[in-house]
Design an enzyme around this catalytic site. Structure first.
Site, PDB file in Angstrom:
ATOM      1  N   ARG A 118       0.753  -1.254  -0.140  1.00  0.00           N
ATOM      2  CA  ARG A 118      -0.061   0.038  -0.026  1.00  0.00           C
ATOM      3  C   ARG A 118       0.827   1.296   0.067  1.00  0.00           C
ATOM      4  NH1 ARG A 118      -3.158  -3.370   3.584  1.00  0.00           N
ATOM      5  NH2 ARG A 118      -5.011  -3.807   2.514  1.00  0.00           N
ATOM      6  N   LYS A 139       3.283  11.038 -11.800  1.00  0.00           N
ATOM      7  CA  LYS A 139       2.395   9.951 -12.661  1.00  0.00           C
ATOM      8  C   LYS A 139       3.070   8.769 -12.555  1.00  0.00           C
ATOM      9  CE  LYS A 139      -0.735  12.751 -15.504  1.00  0.00           C
ATOM     10  NZ  LYS A 139      -0.996  13.045 -17.049  1.00  0.00           N
ATOM     11  N   GLU A 181       9.613  16.645 -25.614  1.00  0.00           N
ATOM     12  CA  GLU A 181       8.770  17.037 -24.433  1.00  0.00           C
ATOM     13  C   GLU A 181       9.421  18.624 -24.095  1.00  0.00           C
ATOM     14  OE1 GLU A 181       6.241  16.092 -23.216  1.00  0.00           O
ATOM     15  OE2 GLU A 181       5.792  14.009 -23.529  1.00  0.00           O
ATOM     16  N   LYS A 222       6.608  22.294 -15.580  1.00  0.00           N
ATOM     17  CA  LYS A 222       5.720  21.418 -15.089  1.00  0.00           C
ATOM     18  C   LYS A 222       5.317  21.515 -13.562  1.00  0.00           C
ATOM     19  CE  LYS A 222       4.883  16.369 -15.156  1.00  0.00           C
ATOM     20  NZ  LYS A 222       5.180  15.080 -15.835  1.00  0.00           N
ATOM     21  N   GLU A 232      -4.681  16.202 -12.141  1.00  0.00           N
ATOM     22  CA  GLU A 232      -5.006  16.378 -13.551  1.00  0.00           C
ATOM     23  C   GLU A 232      -6.806  16.685 -13.487  1.00  0.00           C
ATOM     24  OE1 GLU A 232      -3.013  14.574 -17.111  1.00  0.00           O
ATOM     25  OE2 GLU A 232      -4.853  13.354 -17.224  1.00  0.00           O
ATOM     26  N   ARG A 236      -3.573  20.794 -15.062  1.00  0.00           N
ATOM     27  CA  ARG A 236      -2.667  19.712 -15.630  1.00  0.00           C
ATOM     28  C   ARG A 236      -2.866  18.908 -16.848  1.00  0.00           C
ATOM     29  NH1 ARG A 236       0.606  15.463 -11.625  1.00  0.00           N
ATOM     30  NH2 ARG A 236       1.778  14.511 -13.140  1.00  0.00           N
ATOM     31  N   ASN A 240      -0.743  17.676 -21.412  1.00  0.00           N
ATOM     32  CA  ASN A 240      -1.042  16.828 -22.505  1.00  0.00           C
ATOM     33  C   ASN A 240      -1.100  17.229 -23.984  1.00  0.00           C
ATOM     34  OD1 ASN A 240      -1.530  14.505 -20.763  1.00  0.00           O
ATOM     35  ND2 ASN A 240      -3.372  15.490 -20.125  1.00  0.00           N
ATOM     36  N   HIS A 243      -0.442  14.922 -27.053  1.00  0.00           N
ATOM     37  CA  HIS A 243      -0.338  13.745 -26.333  1.00  0.00           C
ATOM     38  C   HIS A 243      -1.695  12.995 -26.928  1.00  0.00           C
ATOM     39  CE1 HIS A 243       2.854  15.008 -24.052  1.00  0.00           C
ATOM     40  NE2 HIS A 243       2.977  13.740 -23.513  1.00  0.00           N
ATOM     41  N   HIS A 247      -0.494   9.604 -28.466  1.00  0.00           N
ATOM     42  CA  HIS A 247      -0.507   8.586 -28.014  1.00  0.00           C
ATOM     43  C   HIS A 247      -1.264   7.437 -28.631  1.00  0.00           C
ATOM     44  CE1 HIS A 247      -0.260   9.325 -23.349  1.00  0.00           C
ATOM     45  NE2 HIS A 247       0.800   9.406 -23.877  1.00  0.00           N
ATOM     46  N   HIS A 260       8.130   7.656 -27.352  1.00  0.00           N
ATOM     47  CA  HIS A 260       7.084   8.594 -27.014  1.00  0.00           C
ATOM     48  C   HIS A 260       7.088  10.078 -27.464  1.00  0.00           C
ATOM     49  CE1 HIS A 260       4.195   9.987 -24.171  1.00  0.00           C
ATOM     50  NE2 HIS A 260       5.098  10.740 -23.725  1.00  0.00           N
TER      51      HIS A 260
END
Length: 362
Positions: A118, A139, A181, A222, A232, A236, A240, A243, A247, A260
């Site tokens: 956890r 993330k 990026e 960032k 997000e 946030r 993206n 993206h 993606h 990526h």
């Protein structure tokens, strides 16, 4: 350089500089001794390149867990293998993980740390330019065959140690991936910064001092956004930019078959076309950006291997899609992002225009 990151969940620092891994070990000597085990998670290539440096400069005792290279490590199998390694080695809630590698290793390690017993402590030691983005903000995720980063958690590291020593061995493909990026961060934040990239003719042999400045600026962009919106819900989503379509390209071609960053660079072109239509971006900016991407060596023609119907299917599975509505990060002007629900027909038109530019060789 030290960049603070403050969220509702935690406060930590990003340390940037040449040869700073040893400094980290000395600064945190007592803290590292308080953990019952330290486990470094790294991929085969990174560990083969940098094992000697790590053993010389990371002064605390540690165990090493090796995972596959690149996106191939972000699978259920790799996730289970790392969890099994921790259990077999007797790791506890008082153990700490270190993600040593690029963004994929960081994503996997962070998700393991978030879920092992956890939640246990983890640190990021990025070794790529791309990871200046992925190592900051918390993330963490693994991929599902149906979509990228679909299984994960928001889980912040205790510290990010960005030792520039590791960037010396980066192949050009990884430089291009990471710089996509960096360029994204400039587009959503600062028009004058964007102009610096338009002066480039190549991404080979980047000036180290200049790169350090760019990475520092990118991390600060960032960090500021993450501080405003850790999970997000609003701001946030600006990160993206490029993206959603990118993606889809990445998933369509196959994780690991295109980097990526290359996918994001491709994805920013339709996003800029849409910004011309729905924002106040000057007409022709998307075309000039396409020309910049081509000049810097990005393989935009890879999109030709992706039928639009397949891209549309992946975009509809994107995490930012709600009630089958595509939420795109766009630019009103350079440095002023916003979120817009975009009809699929508009995206298809942008896709057709991009393919036309490629086929015309312009």
């Amino acid at each position: 350089m030290i960049i603070p990151v403050k969220t509702n969940a935690s406060v930590y620092e990003v340390h940037l500089g040449e040869g700073i891994l040893e400094d980290f070990s000395f600064r945190n000597k007592k803290k590292l001794e308080d953990y019952d085990q330290l486990i470094i998670v790294s991929d085969e290539i990174v560990w083969s390149l940098h094992e000697d440096y790590v053993r010389e400069n990371f002064t605390a005792p540690f165990k090493i867990c090796i995972v596959p290279t690149g996106e191939s490590c972000k699978t259920f199998e790799s996730y289970l293998n790392v969890q099994t390694f921790l259990l077999q080695e007797g790791a506890t809630r008082n153990s700490a993980l270190f993600a040593f590698g690029g963004g994929a290793v960081g994503d996997l390690t962070g998700f393991v740390a978030a879920t092992f017993m956890r939640g246990i402590a983890f640190y990021q030691i990025p070794t790529t330019i791309l990871a200046h983005d992925s190592s900051v903000g918390g993330k963490t995720a693994i991929n599902h065959p149906i979509g990228k980063n679909m299984i994960g958690a928001f889980y912040q590291p205790k510290e990010v140690i960005y030792d520039f020593h590791f960037l010396k061995t980066l192949p050009l493909r990884e430089v291009k991936s990471g710089m996509a990026e960096v360029i994204k961060h400039s587009l959503i934040s600062d028009n004058k910064w964007v102009e610096e990239f338009y002066q480039l003719t190549s991404l080979s042999n980047l000036d180290k001092h200049q790169l350090l400045q760019w990475l520092d600026k990118g991390i600060r962009v960032k960090a500021k956004i993450v501080e405003m919106d850790e999970k997000e819900n609003s701001f946030r989503k600006y990160l993206n930019f490029g993206h959603t379509y990118g993606h889809a390209v990445e998933a369509s071609i196959g994780y690991g078959k295109i980097s990526h960053g290359e996918a994001v660079m491709i994805g920013m072109i339709p996003a800029l076309m849409l910004s011309e239509k729905f924002g106040n971006l000057p007409n022709g900016f998307a075309k000039s950006f396409y020309s910049l991407a081509m000049r810097l060596g990005y393989d935009i023609k890879q999109v030709l291997a992706c039928p639009f119907e397949k891209l549309a299917d992946f975009m509809l599975k994107d995490k930012k899609t709600m009630k089958k509505q595509l939420h795109f990060a766009l630019l009103d002007t350079i440095g002023v992002p916003f979120i817009k629900v975009v009809p699929m027909e508009d995206i298809k038109q942008c896709d057709e225009q991009l393919r036309k530019w490629i086929m015309e060789g312009k």
